[in-house]
Design an enzyme around this catalytic site. Structure first.
Site, short mmCIF file in Angstrom:
data_model
loop_
_atom_site.label_atom_id
_atom_site.label_comp_id
_atom_site.label_asym_id
_atom_site.label_seq_id
_atom_site.Cartn_x
_atom_site.Cartn_y
_atom_site.Cartn_z
N ALA A 13 102.10 -22.90 48.42
CA ALA A 13 102.42 -24.27 48.83
C ALA A 13 101.18 -25.11 49.12
CB ALA A 13 103.32 -24.25 50.07
N GLY A 14 100.00 -24.50 49.06
CA GLY A 14 98.79 -25.23 49.42
C GLY A 14 98.50 -26.40 48.50
N ARG A 18 90.47 -29.38 48.55
CA ARG A 18 89.05 -29.15 48.28
C ARG A 18 88.76 -28.93 46.80
NH1 ARG A 18 87.67 -24.29 52.07
NH2 ARG A 18 85.62 -24.51 51.09
N GLU A 158 90.18 -13.34 65.02
CA GLU A 158 89.57 -14.46 64.33
C GLU A 158 88.13 -14.66 64.83
OE1 GLU A 158 90.88 -15.81 61.74
OE2 GLU A 158 92.72 -14.64 62.01
N ARG A 319 93.39 -23.36 15.42
CA ARG A 319 94.25 -24.02 16.40
C ARG A 319 95.63 -23.37 16.41
NH1 ARG A 319 93.86 -30.01 14.52
NH2 ARG A 319 95.47 -30.28 16.12
N TYR A 373 99.18 -35.85 7.67
CA TYR A 373 99.71 -36.86 8.60
C TYR A 373 99.69 -38.23 7.93
CZ TYR A 373 100.20 -39.44 13.03
OH TYR A 373 100.64 -40.27 14.05
N SER A 409 87.93 -30.10 -9.40
CA SER A 409 87.15 -30.62 -8.27
C SER A 409 87.25 -32.13 -8.19
CB SER A 409 85.69 -30.22 -8.42
OG SER A 409 85.55 -28.82 -8.36
#
Length: 452
Positions: A13-14, A18, A158, A319, A373, A409
Site C-alpha cells: 500500500a506504500g 521517495r 528500534e 520487437r 503501415y 533489386s
C-alpha cells in the site's frame, strides 16, 4: 504428515514518495518484472495456500498486477496508513477464514526467495508462535535490532529505543514475519498504538507473544535478500543484485556469456543448451532462446522466440511477436516486429521486417523493407519458401511473394507475385552522354552569379 495450509499477506500500500514517480512503488521493475511480481512469485501457490495483497486507495493498477501474476490473489484496501499491523488487519476477512500459517511479506522486497518463505514457516511446525526474519547488516544504523537470548527472540528494539549495548547488535529486523495461524489474528488485534506516531506496529507482536508465554524465534538470511526499495538508487542496487543472480543461473545452466557483466537479462528469460551470448546484449521479458543459438553483440530482444542454431545480430532489434526458426538469421541493423522467419531464412542486414511471414530458406537482401503501415492500419506481408528479395526492395503490404519467386533489386512491389515468377519494378535507365559535365558547368555559373 498433512501439509499445513497457509495465508500470505503481502503489504503493497506504500505510496513510495521517495521514488519521485507517478508509478506506484511496487510496480517499478527489476529485471523487467515489477517488484510486486517478484514477491508474489516467491509465495506459496500450492494446494491449501491463500494470497492476500493489501493496496492503497486508488491503486487499481497494483490490484491488476497482483491478479495478473496470481489470479487467485485477493486484494484489500488500507484506506489510512496507520502502521504495519493496521495494514495486515486490512485483510482481516482473509485472516478470519483461518490458516495453519500466516506469513506477512512486503511488496517492495524483490530479492526474497521461496526458500526463505518456506524456512520461515518451518519453526511453526515445531510449536513456535512467531518467526521473524533477520539479517546481519553491514551498517545496522536505523534498523530495528533483534534481541536474542538463549536462541529465543526477546524483543525487537528500534534504533531510538535501543541501549548503547543493544545498538552494537548487527542482527536486524527484515520485517517479514510468520505466525502460527491459530492465534495470529488475536495477537495482531492486541497490538496498540501507544507510541509517538500513534501507529500500530507489527513488531510489537514479539512482546505480546512473550507475554502470552509463547515462543518467538529468528530465521536468518542475507542482507541482499531483504533489500527494501524506497528510492531509485535502491532500485538500481537491487537490479544489480538480481542481474548477478540471473547471470550466475544462466552460466550454471550452460549458457556461454562471453562478458557476463555487460549482458542484461529478464527474470523470465528461458535458455536452451549451448546458447552463446556475446557482450552488450539486452534481453527483455518474454524471450525464449533455443539450443545452439548465438546472440551477437549490441542486440536488443523482447517478447520473441529464437529457434535452434539461429543467429541474431550484431546490432539487431527483435520487437514483440518475432520468431526465428531453426538456423534462421537476422544480421546487423535488422529490425523485426510481429514477424515469423522460418527455418533457414536469412535477413542479413539493413532491413525492417514487420507484420510479416517469411518462408523457409528465403533470402532478403540488404535494405529490404516491409511497408506495413498505411497511416491508419497495419497490413501483412507474406514471403514464400525459397524466395529471393533483391537489395533495396520495398514490399508494400498487403502483398504476397510466392514460393521461389525472385524480386529484382530496387523494386517497389505493390502487387502479388506468383510462385516461381520474377518481378522487377523500376524506371528504365537512360544515359545522357556529357550530361554530368553540362550540369556542373551550368551550376558553377549559377553559383558565381549569386556570389557577385
Amino acid at each position: 504428515m498433512t501439509a499445513r495450509s497457509s495465508l500470505t499477506v503481502v503489504l503493497a500500500a506504500g505510496e513510495g514518495t521517495r521514488m519521485r514517480s507517478a508509478l506506484p512503488k511496487v510496480l517499478h521493475p527489476v529485471a523487467q518484472q515489477s517488484l510486486l511480481s517478484h514477491v508474489l512469485n516467491a509465495t506459496d501457490a500450492g494446494e491449501g495456500s491463500q494470497l492476500a495483497v493489501v493496496i492503497g486507495p486508488d491503486h487499481e493498477a497494483v490490484a491488476a498486477e497482483a491478479r495478473r501474476v496470481r489470479p487467485d490473489a485477493q486484494t484489500f484496501v488500507q484506506r489510512e496508513r496507520l502502521g504495519t499491523a493496521h495494514a495486515v488487519l486490512a485483510a482481516r476477512e482473509a485472516l478470519a477464514r483461518g490458516a495453519d500459517d500466516l506469513l506477512v511479506a512486503f511488496g517492495d522486497t524483490p530479492l526474497i526467495s521461496a526458500e526463505t518463505f518456506a524456512r520461515m514457516r518451518a519453526p511453526l511446525r515445531q510449536g513456535a508462535a512467531l518467526a521473524v526474519l533477520g539479517f546481519h547488516a553491514a551498517d545496522p544504523t536505523g534498523y530495528g535490532r533483534l534481541v536474542v537470548e538463549n536462541g529465543r527472540l526477546v524483543a525487537i528494539r528500534e534504533q531510538a529505543d535501543a541501549s548503547a549495548e543493544e545498538r552494537k547488535i548487527t542482527l536486524c529486523n527484515a520485517g517479514v514475519m510468520a505466525f502460527d495461524g491459530k492465534g495470529a489474528l488475536a495477537i495482531i488485534e492486541k497490538i496498540g498504538n501507544a507510541n509517538a506516531k500513534g501507529e500500530y506496529y507489527l513488531t510489537d507482536a514479539v512482546s505480546i507473544v512473550r507475554e502470552l508465554g509463547l515462543e518467538a524465534v529468528v530465521i536468518e538470511t542475507s542482507e541482499d535478500e531483504v533489500r527494501g526499495i524506497n528510492t531509485k538508487a535502491q532500485l538500481a542496487e537491487a537490479e544489480a543484485v538480481m542481474q548477478a543472480r540471473l547471470r550466475k543461473a544462466a552460466l550454471e545452466a550452460g549458457v556461454t556469456l562471453i562478458a557476463p557483466d555487460t549482458v542484461y537479462l529478464s527474470a523470465d528469460t528461458k535458455f536452451g543448451k549451448d546458447v552463446t551470448i556475446e557482450p552488450f546484449v539486452v534481453i527483455g521479458p518474454g524471450v525464449t532462446i533455443d539450443d545452439g543459438a548465438v546472440i551477437h553483440s549490441f542486440t536488443h530482444i523482447i517478447q520473441s522466440k529464437i529457434g535452434k542454431k539461429a543467429l541474431v545480430g550484431p546490432y539487431a532489434r527483435m520487437r514483440p511477436g518475432s520468431s526465428l526458426g531453426e538456423g534462421a538469421k537476422i544480421g546487423n541493423f535488422v529490425e523485426t516486429k510481429a514477424a515469423v522467419i522460418e527455418a533457414g531464412a536469412k535477413v542479413n542486414h539493413l532491413s525492417y521486417v514487420g507484420d510479416a511471414h517469411v518462408g523457409a530458406s528465403a533470402n532478403l537482401g540488404a535494405g529490404t523493407i516491409t511497408c506495413n503501415y498505411d497511416g491508419f492500419l497495419k497490413h501483412k506481408t507474406l514471403i514464400g519458401e525459397g524466395a529471393f528479395i533483391g537489395t533495396n526492395t520495398s514490399l508494400v503490404a498487403p502483398v504476397t511473394v510466392g514460393n521461389r519467386a525472385y524480386i529484382g533489386s530496387g523494386s517497389v512491389i505493390t502487387k502479388d507475385v506468383p510462385d516461381d515468377a520474377m518481378a522487377v519494378e523500376r524506371s528504365q535507365q537512360t544515359i545522357r552522354e556529357g550530361g554530368a559535365a553540362r550540369y556542373r558547368t551550368a551550376k558553377l555559373k549559377e553559383k558565381a552569379a549569386k556570389g557577385k
